[in-house]
Enzyme design. Sequence first.
Site, PDB file in Angstrom:
ATOM      1  N   TYR A 285      63.062  18.570  70.178  1.00  0.00           N
ATOM      2  CA  TYR A 285      61.710  17.554  70.304  1.00  0.00           C
ATOM      3  C   TYR A 285      60.403  18.031  70.881  1.00  0.00           C
ATOM      4  O   TYR A 285      59.446  17.166  70.985  1.00  0.00           O
ATOM      5  CB  TYR A 285      62.439  16.367  71.358  1.00  0.00           C
ATOM      6  CG  TYR A 285      63.523  15.686  70.883  1.00  0.00           C
ATOM      7  CD1 TYR A 285      63.352  14.984  69.679  1.00  0.00           C
ATOM      8  CD2 TYR A 285      64.671  15.781  71.626  1.00  0.00           C
ATOM      9  CE1 TYR A 285      64.603  14.348  69.225  1.00  0.00           C
ATOM     10  CE2 TYR A 285      65.824  15.249  71.053  1.00  0.00           C
ATOM     11  CZ  TYR A 285      65.999  14.271  69.735  1.00  0.00           C
ATOM     12  OH  TYR A 285      66.887  13.646  69.181  1.00  0.00           O
TER      13      TYR A 285
ATOM     14  N   HIS B 197      59.742   9.078  63.765  1.00  0.00           N
ATOM     15  CA  HIS B 197      60.850  10.082  64.462  1.00  0.00           C
ATOM     16  C   HIS B 197      60.187  11.418  64.875  1.00  0.00           C
ATOM     17  O   HIS B 197      59.466  11.954  63.694  1.00  0.00           O
ATOM     18  CB  HIS B 197      62.084  10.191  63.834  1.00  0.00           C
ATOM     19  CG  HIS B 197      62.588   8.891  63.416  1.00  0.00           C
ATOM     20  ND1 HIS B 197      63.428   8.232  64.327  1.00  0.00           N
ATOM     21  CD2 HIS B 197      62.591   8.225  62.304  1.00  0.00           C
ATOM     22  CE1 HIS B 197      63.967   7.392  63.669  1.00  0.00           C
ATOM     23  NE2 HIS B 197      63.550   7.224  62.502  1.00  0.00           N
TER      24      HIS B 197
END
Length: 157
Positions: A32, A109
């Site tokens: 991430y 996302h």
Amino acid sequence: MLRPLPVMERPLIAVLNGPNLNMLGQRQPEIYGRATLDDVEQLCLQTAEKLGLAIDFRQTNIEGELISWVQDCRKRAQGIIINPAGYTHTSIALLDALLTTDLPVIEVHISNIHRREPFRHHSYVSRAATGVICGLGVAGYSLALQAMTDLILNEDD
Ligand code: CA2
């Protein structure tokens, strides 16, 4: 030169974030990245300022709260940008809420869910989404705001 619109008159875009995204920057940077959720909010605020949008940036770990926020958008927002996080892959209730809004929806996302575990490859939310951005890191939020601006400007076409 055109003066920027006062914030009250700008189109309002809800930027909604689902469970565990408050942990951004604290765990799993290999997936991430290192930006925190506060960094993502700042990025969205800066992008919105350039585009002449107002944003309402929120995160919750509670499915029902996310659904209530989506419902509220019907009265107050011109578009929804949503990273539903884990609820992407599980929540028909969130899909139903998004379908009732009649607003442009962009699903974001941070990671490329299609390169990850098979259970992440399916999104219930995508059925309600005008478009999906994934795998471009937190820059995806900024790209979504740019795309949302185009969608709103071309709404009457
Ligand atoms: O890539 C994304 O943005 C996801 O929506 C993130 C979700 C995941 O369930 C989706 O499949 C893809 C997970 C959000 C949790 O984020 C964390 C960040 C740092 C540390 C722990 C969790």
